[in-house]
Every structure is written in structure tokens, then in C-alpha cells.
Design an enzyme around this catalytic site. Structure first.
Site, PDB file in Angstrom:
ATOM      1  N   HIS A 139       0.827  -1.191   0.000  1.00 28.92           N
ATOM      2  CA  HIS A 139       0.000   0.000   0.000  1.00 28.92           C
ATOM      3  C   HIS A 139       0.874   1.258   0.000  1.00 28.92           C
ATOM      4  CE1 HIS A 139      -3.177  -2.766   1.929  1.00 28.92           C
ATOM      5  NE2 HIS A 139      -3.319  -2.725   0.619  1.00 28.92           N
ATOM      6  N   THR A 162       1.308  -5.198  -8.251  1.00 29.78           N
ATOM      7  CA  THR A 162       0.311  -4.234  -8.687  1.00 29.78           C
ATOM      8  C   THR A 162       1.027  -2.996  -9.234  1.00 29.78           C
ATOM      9  OG1 THR A 162       0.140  -3.556  -6.367  1.00 29.78           O
ATOM     10  CG2 THR A 162      -1.552  -5.037  -7.207  1.00 29.78           C
ATOM     11  N   GLY A 163       0.273  -2.147  -9.937  1.00 30.51           N
ATOM     12  CA  GLY A 163       0.793  -1.101 -10.803  1.00 30.51           C
ATOM     13  C   GLY A 163       1.986  -0.292 -10.359  1.00 30.51           C
ATOM     14  N   THR A 164       1.803   0.640  -9.420  1.00 31.55           N
ATOM     15  CA  THR A 164       2.884   1.546  -9.041  1.00 31.55           C
ATOM     16  C   THR A 164       4.013   0.794  -8.356  1.00 31.55           C
ATOM     17  OG1 THR A 164       1.259   3.311  -8.755  1.00 31.55           O
ATOM     18  CG2 THR A 164       3.429   3.664  -7.789  1.00 31.55           C
ATOM     19  N   GLY A 177      -3.970  -1.437  -7.201  1.00 33.11           N
ATOM     20  CA  GLY A 177      -4.932  -2.042  -6.280  1.00 33.11           C
ATOM     21  C   GLY A 177      -6.352  -1.526  -6.458  1.00 33.11           C
ATOM     22  N   ASP A 233      -5.295  -6.399  -7.158  1.00 33.31           N
ATOM     23  CA  ASP A 233      -5.360  -7.452  -6.133  1.00 33.31           C
ATOM     24  C   ASP A 233      -6.214  -8.622  -6.624  1.00 33.31           C
ATOM     25  OD1 ASP A 233      -3.866  -5.969  -4.226  1.00 33.31           O
ATOM     26  OD2 ASP A 233      -5.659  -4.811  -3.733  1.00 33.31           O
ATOM     27  N   ASP A 262      -0.889  -1.392   5.083  1.00 33.72           N
ATOM     28  CA  ASP A 262      -0.924  -0.272   6.017  1.00 33.72           C
ATOM     29  C   ASP A 262      -2.153  -0.461   6.894  1.00 33.72           C
ATOM     30  OD1 ASP A 262      -1.049   2.065   7.405  1.00 33.72           O
ATOM     31  OD2 ASP A 262      -1.142   3.382   5.650  1.00 33.72           O
ATOM     32  N   HIS A 303     -10.941   0.172  -1.598  1.00 30.80           N
ATOM     33  CA  HIS A 303     -10.889  -1.131  -2.266  1.00 30.80           C
ATOM     34  C   HIS A 303     -10.572  -2.254  -1.279  1.00 30.80           C
ATOM     35  CE1 HIS A 303      -6.677   0.052  -2.207  1.00 30.80           C
ATOM     36  NE2 HIS A 303      -6.305  -1.145  -2.600  1.00 30.80           N
ATOM     37  N   ASP A 309     -11.267  -5.788  -2.370  1.00 29.12           N
ATOM     38  CA  ASP A 309     -10.299  -6.414  -3.266  1.00 29.12           C
ATOM     39  C   ASP A 309      -9.126  -6.985  -2.473  1.00 29.12           C
ATOM     40  OD1 ASP A 309     -11.364  -5.517  -6.045  1.00 29.12           O
ATOM     41  OD2 ASP A 309     -11.323  -3.691  -4.848  1.00 29.12           O
ATOM     42  N   ARG A 353      -8.398 -14.045   0.858  1.00 29.07           N
ATOM     43  CA  ARG A 353      -9.274 -15.217   0.844  1.00 29.07           C
ATOM     44  C   ARG A 353      -8.806 -16.234  -0.196  1.00 29.07           C
ATOM     45  NH1 ARG A 353     -14.378 -14.704   3.229  1.00 29.07           N
ATOM     46  NH2 ARG A 353     -15.503 -15.713   1.523  1.00 29.07           N
TER      47      ARG A 353
END
Length: 288
Positions: free
Chosen positions: A161, A188-190, A217, A222, A242, A249, A252, A258
């Protein structure tokens, strides 16, 4: 070392359930480490019914969950004095059991993350944690854990995060060689872009991404990685959460968690920088 222990009903209902698959696979290591297991009522009762623990390990009974047993584990992860402080928690989660999203279950994970202690929610994570601690204790590698450490055949997810992105970059920089052993890395992206920039600065081929990037995210990254986990195409996730910020989100994020617990024998997940660093140090030691 003291660990809280709980398992949803599915995971302790008979001798072939997840809890007992872990206890059998790690019986030697549990004894070598002289673990003290602090088990919530029905989990304790199931262990006694199916043969108890062996060797130098000990087990203590806490109240049933409805009588506050899981709440006590949360308090002892935070710390209730020298004799009532846990070093982490194993909570084998059935993702469709309603109790897995009770406040005390969510708080158990959150306090483990805040205090930098292991929160272990799958059989694979529990097996991996025992082997990690055996390495730190100077014990020889357990051949039974070799498959968990066959990183050259595994995919690793690296997710952080916003507030935890600096911690993820510092972790990847310090343990770059271990993380580079994986067959593939996804992010994930960044986070993925920053990890790639780090890898390129360290000499990784500039025309080759070190980590395959999925959506950010909030845009569903995610969920995309959760699908990889469910399909057996991602075996390990390092997820720096965090715990102090509410996120739109959140569903997600829970979806990925899960997914990991759905394939409990195959997927390893770590959620705290201190735990991930301890794992990476142990993995490097085991490789030597």
C-alpha cells in the site's frame, strides 16, 4: 517461543484436516523449536482428541472463541506482561466460515501486522514459518520443506500500500538476490514500476521487466493476482499492508487474502516487513 493457535472448524474436524496436516509435517521442527502453542478451546480439544503434540512442544488451552479465547490471543499479541505475550499467531482460516471475519479475527491479523509479528493463515505458511525459524536456530534444512523453497519454479507477488511502498523497495533492495531466484515476480501497478526501476538500477536487463505489472490495487490488481493464486500460478505473496488507513478497495484486498486461504496447502503469505526480512535471511541461509 509462544504462538497463538486457532483453526476454523473445517480445518480441525478430523485427522486429515489442515491443522493436522501441518502438525504431522512439522512435528520434528515444532519439537526442536520447543514451541509453546496457546490454542483456542475447540482447536485445543481437537488436537487432544487426535493425539496431541509431540516432543518438547507444549500446548495450553484458552477459552472457546465464543467465550473470548480469540480475543485473549489478540491481547497477548499486543502484550499483557512478560508471561502473557505471544510472538505471533497461526489462524488456519476457512474463507467461507463466518467467524473468519468476526472483529476478533480481523483484529488478530491487524495487531500482528502492527507489532511486526507473524500472522500465519495457511498450512503452507505455517510449514514455511517453522522451517524459517529452524534456519535461524542453526538447524539443518528439512528435506520435507524443499518444495516450499524451490523458488525457481514459483511466482512471487509483491504488493504494498502507498505508505508501505518505501518499505517494500527497501526490502527488495536488501534481499534482491533471494527475490531474483523466483521464476517470476508479479506486482500491482505503481509498486511494480518502482520495483522494476530498482532492478534496472542494479543491472537487471533494461529491456526485461523484473516484475510483471498488473493493475493498481484500486483498479483491480489485487483481484488479478488473486486469480493467479487460485489457478496455482502464484505460490507466494509478500503483502505490506498499512493497517492504519481505511481503503475504498478493501474488498479487493480481502479477495486476495481469501484466495490464499482457499488454497491453504499451496500458498504462502507474509504481511509484515519484519517477518518478510526474517524469511528472506533464512532463505538465503538455507540456499547456502
Amino acid at each position: 517461543m509462544r504462538l497463538g493457535l486457532a483453526a476454523n472448524r473445517l480445518h480441525h474436524q478430523d485427522s486429515s484436516a489442515a491443522l493436522f496436516r501441518w502438525l504431522r509435517a512439522c512435528a520434528g521442527g515444532i519439537g526442536e523449536l520447543q514451541l509453546s502453542l496457546h490454542a483456542v478451546g475447540r482447536t485445543f480439544d481437537a488436537i487432544v482428541r487426535h493425539g496431541g503434540v509431540h516432543g518438547d512442544a507444549t500446548i495450553m488451552r484458552y477459552p472457546n472463541g465464543r467465550e473470548g479465547g480469540l480475543m485473549k490471543l489478540v491481547a497477548e499479541v499486543v502484550g499483557m506482561g512478560a508471561e502473557r505475550t505471544l510472538d505471533g499467531a497461526i489462524y488456519l482460516i476457512d474463507p467461507v466460515d463466518p467467524s473468519s471475519i468476526f472483529p476478533e479475527a480481523i483484529a488478530l491479523k491487524r495487531q500482528c501486522v502492527i507489532h511486526g509479528k507473524p500472522f500465519i493463515s495457511t498450512v503452507a505458511s505455517a510449514r514455511d514459518w517453522v522451517e524459517m525459524e529452524r534456519m535461524h536456530a542453526g538447524l539443518p534444512a528439512d528435506p520435507g520443506a524443499d518444495a516450499l523453497h524451490a523458488f525457481e519454479r514459483q511466482t512471487l507477488a509483491l504488493i504494498a500500500h502507498d505508505a508501505m511502498k518505501p518499505a517494500m523497495l527497501a526490502f527488495a533492495d536488501e534481499h534482491f538476490d533471494v527475490l531474483s531466484r523466483f521464476a517470476a515476480r508479479v506486482a500491482t501497478g505503481t509498486t511494480g514500476q518502482r520495483l522494476n526501476e530498482l532492478a534496472w538500477s542494479r543491472g537487471w536487463p533494461a529491456d526485461t521487466p523484473w516484475a510483471t505489472r498488473y493493475q493498481s490495487g484500486p483498479m483491480g490488481g489485487d483481484a488479478q493476482i488473486a486469480d493467479l493464486v487460485l489457478e496455482g500460478r502464484c505460490q507466494r505473496a509478500i503483502f505490506f499492508e498499512d493497517p492504519h488507513v481505511a481503503r475504498q478497495h478493501e474488498a479487493d484486498i480481502q479477495l486476495l487474502e481469501r484466495a490464499v486461504t482457499t488454497v491453504t496447502d499451496q500458498a504462502v503469505c507474509m504481511t509484515a516487513p519484519r517477518v518478510a526480512a526474517r524469511w528472506a535471511t533464512a532463505a538465503a541461509r538455507r540456499a547456502r
